[in-house]
Design a protein around this motif. Structure first.
Motif, mmCIF file in Angstrom:
data_model
loop_
_atom_site.group_PDB
_atom_site.id
_atom_site.type_symbol
_atom_site.label_atom_id
_atom_site.label_comp_id
_atom_site.label_asym_id
_atom_site.label_seq_id
_atom_site.Cartn_x
_atom_site.Cartn_y
_atom_site.Cartn_z
ATOM 1 N N LEU A 1 -64.481 -16.715 22.902
ATOM 2 C CA LEU A 1 -64.670 -15.309 23.296
ATOM 3 C C LEU A 1 -66.019 -15.123 23.982
ATOM 4 N N PRO B 1 -62.553 -12.066 27.638
ATOM 5 C CA PRO B 1 -61.439 -11.369 28.314
ATOM 6 C C PRO B 1 -61.845 -10.030 28.919
ATOM 7 N N CYS C 1 -64.224 -2.809 19.179
ATOM 8 C CA CYS C 1 -62.768 -3.028 19.261
ATOM 9 C C CYS C 1 -62.066 -2.828 17.912
ATOM 10 N N LEU C 2 -61.136 -1.896 17.922
ATOM 11 C CA LEU C 2 -60.363 -1.605 16.708
ATOM 12 C C LEU C 2 -59.459 -2.780 16.347
ATOM 13 N N LEU D 1 -57.604 -14.133 25.697
ATOM 14 C CA LEU D 1 -58.330 -14.951 24.700
ATOM 15 C C LEU D 1 -57.633 -16.307 24.548
#
Ligand code: HEM
Length: 407
Positions: A288, A293, A357-358, A255
Motif C-alpha cells: 500500500l 491505489p 478510510c472506513l 491493492l
C-alpha cells in the motif's frame, strides 16, 4: 505568495509518468515541498508531515464536490442536478457534523470484529476464483481475481446481486472519472453524470424491493435509518450506497493488482513472504505504501492559513499527494524500495483524520487473504509480460490488466 521554483512542474504531468510517478514526486518535493502549481491552480504538498497535518486540520473543508453547477446548460439542469446532488451528499464530501452523522450510521458494519468474522467467506471466494483460474491454466490477475474478489464481498455486504458486478464496476468507473476531475469536455461530464444517474436508479430499484421484503444487512440498516425520519435523507442514502459499492471494490482491486506486480518484480521479497507467511500483514501495508491505489486527495482552505513559510488564502485548493508522502525519505528509509519487513509503516494510503478510510479493516483482510492464498496456491507465479498498462488518471492508480503464468 512566494515561489522558490520556476513553475514548470505540475501534478498534471502524472499522466505522462503512469509507469512510475515517484521521480516526479521527488522533483516536486525538491523544488518546493509546499508547491504552488500554476497549471493545477492549487498548492501541492509532498512531505509526509505536511500531508498528515493537513488531513487532520479542521480548517480545511471537503465540501464543494461539483457544487458549482453554473456550467450546466439550462435545458440539462433537471437531468444532471439531481444525481450530482446525491453524489455530493456522500460522507466523503461532508464536513462534521453531517459527516459524523453519516459515518456513524455505516461505521457499525465495519468494525474490526465484524470484518474478522468475514474471513471464512472471503477465503472461500478467493479459493473459488483461483480454482477457476487453475482449470483454465492461465490467469489475467485483474479480471480473474483482483476485481471479482472485493466486488463479490462488498456486493454481498450491501445485499446487491454479485452477478451484477460488471455493470456496477462500469458505473463506478464513471463515478471515478467525476472524482478525477481534470480537463473534461462538457460532453464527457454529461456522459459520466448520466451513467451515475443510472447507478442511482439501480439502487433506487433495489431499495424499493427491500421496502417490500426487508433483509438483515448493511443496506437494510441504512434504509431503516432513512425510514425513521431525520437520520438519513433519501439523497444521502443513495449517495452513500454508491460510495460504499464503488470505494468498496475499485481501490482494493488496485491493492491486489499493484501488490502482486510489486511482489513479482521483487522476487527476494516474495521469497521472504513465502518463507514467513506471518509477514503478510506487513506485506499488505508495504505494498500500500509502495504503490498506493489512491495517490491524491485534496481539500479547500476555509480560512487563511500558513503551511511552513507559505500563506494559503481562504478558498484555495490544497492537493495532498499521498503517494509522495509515502515515499518521503524523511520518514521512510530507502523509500523507493519494497521492503516487507519495515519496522514501522505509517503509510497514508488510507488517508488520516475524520475521513480515514472506513473500509480499511476490510481492505486489509482482503489483501492478506488474496496474497497468502495466491502465492501458496501458485508458488511459481510469473509475470507473462514486462509491459504493463496503467489506467489513465491522477487520483486512482491501478492496472488495466496483469497477465500471469503458473506451472
Ligand atoms: C486498499 C483499498 C482502499 C484504499 C487504498 C482506500 C483509500 C481511501 C482513502 C485515501 C480515503 C480518504 C480520502 C480522503 O480523505 O479524501 C478513503 C475513504 C473512504 N473509503 Fe476507502 N480505501 C480502500 C478500500 C475501501 C473499502 C473496501 C471501502 C468500503 C467497503 C472503503 C470505503 C471508504 C469510505 C466510505 C470512505 C469515506 C470515509 C469518510 O469520508 O469518512 N474504502 N479510502
Amino acid at each position: 505568495m512566494s515561489q522558490a521554483h520556476d513553475g514548470t512542474l505540475s501534478v498534471a504531468d502524472i499522466i505522462q509518468h503512469l509507469d512510475n510517478p515517484y521521480p516526479l514526486y521527488h522533483k516536486l518535493r525538491a523544488a518546493d515541498p509546499v508547491y504552488w502549481d500554476e497549471r493545477a491552480n492549487s498548492w501541492v504538498l509532498t512531505r509526509f508531515t505536511d500531508v498528515a497535518a493537513a488531513l487532520r486540520d479542521p480548517r480545511y473543508t471537503v465540501m464543494g464536490f461539483m457544487s458549482d453547477t453554473s456550467w450546466i446548460p439550462a435545458d440539462m439542469r433537471p437531468t444532471l442536478e439531481p444525481p450530482l446532488r446525491a453524489v455530493s451528499r456522500q460522507m466523503l464530501f461532508q464536513d462534521p457534523p453531517d459527516h459524523t452523522r453519516l459515518r456513524g450510521l455505516v461505521a457499525k458494519a465495519f468494525t474490526p470484529r465484524i470484518i474478522e468474522s468475514l474471513r471464512p467467506v472471503i477465503q472461500q471466494v478467493a479459493d473459488e476464483l483461483l480454482d477457476q483460474a487453475e482449470t483454465k491454466g492461465q490467469m489475467e490477475m485483474i479480471g480473474d481475481f483482483a476485481f471479482p474478489l472485493p466486488a463479490i464481498i462488498i456486493a454481498t455486504m450491501l445485499g446487491v446481486p454479485p452477478e451484477d458486478r460488471e455493470q456496477f464496476n462500469r458505473w463506478s468507473s464513471y463515478f471515478g472519472r467525476l472524482l478525477e476531475g481534470g480537463d473534461f469536455s462538457l460532453e464527457a461530464v454529461m456522459e459520466a453524470v448520466s451513467e451515475v444517474s443510472d447507478f442511482l436508479d439501480y439502487f433506487r430499484s433495489i431499495i424499493y424491493a427491500r421496502r417490500a421484503a426487508p433483509k438483515e444487512d448493511l443496506m437494510q440498516a441504512m434504509i431503516d435509518a432513512e425510514e425513521q425520519g431525520d437520520a438519513l435523507s433519501e439523497e444521502e442514502l443513495l449517495g452513500n450506497c454508491i460510495l460504499l459499492l464503488a470505494a468498496g471494490h475499485g481501490t482494493t482491486t488496485h491493492l491486489i493488482g499493484n501488490g502482486t506486480l510489486a511482489l513479482l518484480r521483487h522476487p527476494d521479497q516474495l521469497q521472504l513472504l513465502q518463507e514467513q507467511p506471518s509477514l503478510v500483514v506487513g506485506a499488505v501495508a508495504e505494498v500500500l505504501r509502495y504503490d498506493s491505489p489512491v495517490q491524491i486527495t485534496s481539500r479547500r482552505a476555509k480560512e487563511a492559513l500558513q503551511i511552513g513559510e507559505k500563506q494559503v488564502s481562504a478558498g484555495q485548493e490544497v492537493i495532498m499527494l499521498l503517494g509522495a508522502a509515502n515515499h518521503d525519505p524523511a520518514l521512510f528509509a530507502d523509500p523507493d524500495q519494497l521492503l516487507l519487513a519495515r519496522p514501522e509503516n505509517r503509510h497514508l494510503s488510507f488517508g488520516l483524520g475524520v475521513h480515514f478510510c472506513l473500509g480499511a479493516p476490510l481492505a486489509r483482510v482482503e489483501g492478506e487473504i488474496a496474497f497468502s492464498t495466491l502465492f501458496k496456491r501458485f508458488p511459481h507465479l510469473l509475470l507473462a509480460t514486462n509491459e504493463v498498462e496503467w489506467q489513465p488518471g491522477m487520483v486512482f492508480r491501478g492496472l488495466k490488466q496483469l497477465p500471469v503464468s503458473f506451472t
